[in-house]
Design an enzyme around this catalytic site. Structure first.
Site: not given
Ligand SMILES: C[S@@+](CC[C@H](N)C(=O)[O-])C[C@H]1O[C@@H](n2cnc3c(N)ncnc32)[C@H](O)[C@@H]1O
Length: 265
Positions: A53, A75, A190
């Site tokens: 991703d 994605k 998000m």
């Molecule tokens: C599609 S979701 C995936 C979440 C992922 N599966 C998880 O467990 O963190 C994507 C969202 O995760 C959050 N996210 C992912 N990595 C991040 C990071 N390093 N710092 C802050 N938010 C993060 C944000 O809100 C982003 O828009």
């Protein structure tokens, strides 16, 4: 009968282990490669194919078996650039070629990652599918803030919610009573597009404007940033960070114990 090669499959060798191919959904964690599990690392190093991703960090991609085929499936939240059906089809096609097929996702694959659809597609196709968990970004952010999300006396409930549904709007079905619980810690994934409405609804449901809140951007990555705020000022605090980078919002009295970290080395 000849079988068409899926996009990007040229040159990949079948996995050396006997038996049929399989799909493994692997969590890459929030970005720091040291937060990968040992199992995730082993799989990256032995994969034949890796579908990854947008949010998987570059230092983690650098750990992938150099002989593996890499397929970017880009994605990014509700505005997916590729339809989920196409990703499901690629996973199944690669596994059916006898390949160890890793589906690499940010954070934990089972949290806001559409893993359910991929698992169901594999099951329906009779393709073996497994999951290797990763550290979800909420836990990565909490670790950087040395903040217990269930701090004794402060929080009895931890809830992860999404700031948008499939249309990009704030999900109608959010439980505002639970979100307004003063003994809850709420992590909003998000949050960017809908934070104003979320704050308005949370205040309306009775959560105090002074409730501590923290904005976490790129948590655990070298370019991570945090902004300390309150529920009442949160929409302004998120807007002030102005970035397309992955962002979380953490809300709750437990965040009063957070400490801003030293920059990532
Ligand atoms: C599609 S979701 C995936 C979440 C992922 N599966 C998880 O467990 O963190 C994507 C969202 O995760 C959050 N996210 C992912 N990595 C991040 C990071 N390093 N710092 C802050 N938010 C993060 C944000 O809100 C982003 O828009």
């Amino acid at each position: 009968m000849s079988r068409m090669q899926p996009i990007g499959a040229e040159g990949a060798a079948p996995h050396s282990a006997p038996g049929p191919g399989r799909v493994v959904l692997v969590g890459s964690g929030p970005g720091d490669p040291d937060l990968l599990t040992v199992k995730a690392l082993k799989l990256l190093q032995t994969a034949d194919v890796v579908l990854y991703d947008m949010l998987v960090a570059k230092p983690i991609l650098d750990l992938i078996n150099p002989a593996a085929v890499r397929i970017f499936v880009g994605k990014k939240g509700y505005g997916d650039t590729r339809p989920q059906d196409g990703i499901n089809a690629q996973l199944i096609a690669q596994a059916r070629l006898g390949r160890l097929t890793v589906r690499l996702k940010s954070g934990d694959p089972l949290i806001f990652g559409r893993a359910g659809e991929e698992i169901e597609a594999c099951r329906a196709a009779g393709v073996p599918v497994e999951v290797v968990p990763g550290i979800t970004s909420a836990q990565g952010a909490a670790a950087r803030l040395t903040a217990s999300l269930t701090h004794r006396m402060e929080a009895r409930r931890l809830q992860y919610i999404t700031g948008h549904d499939a249309t990009g709007g704030l999900p109608e079905s959010l439980d505002w009573r639970a979100i307004a619980d003063p003994q809850a810690t709420t992590v909003v994934y998000m949050p960017r597009r809908t934070i104003g409405e979320l704050v308005r609804r949370a205040l309306g449901a009775g959560l105090a404007a002074a409730t501590p809140a923290i904005v976490a951007i790129n948590a655990t990555r070298p370019d991570e940033r945090f902004a300390v705020s309150t529920l009442g000022d949160l929409a302004r605090a998120v807007a002030a960070t102005e970035t397309p980078d992955p962002t979380l919002v953490l809300i709750g009295q437990a965040l009063a114990h957070a400490r801003l970290p030293e920059p990532v080395a």
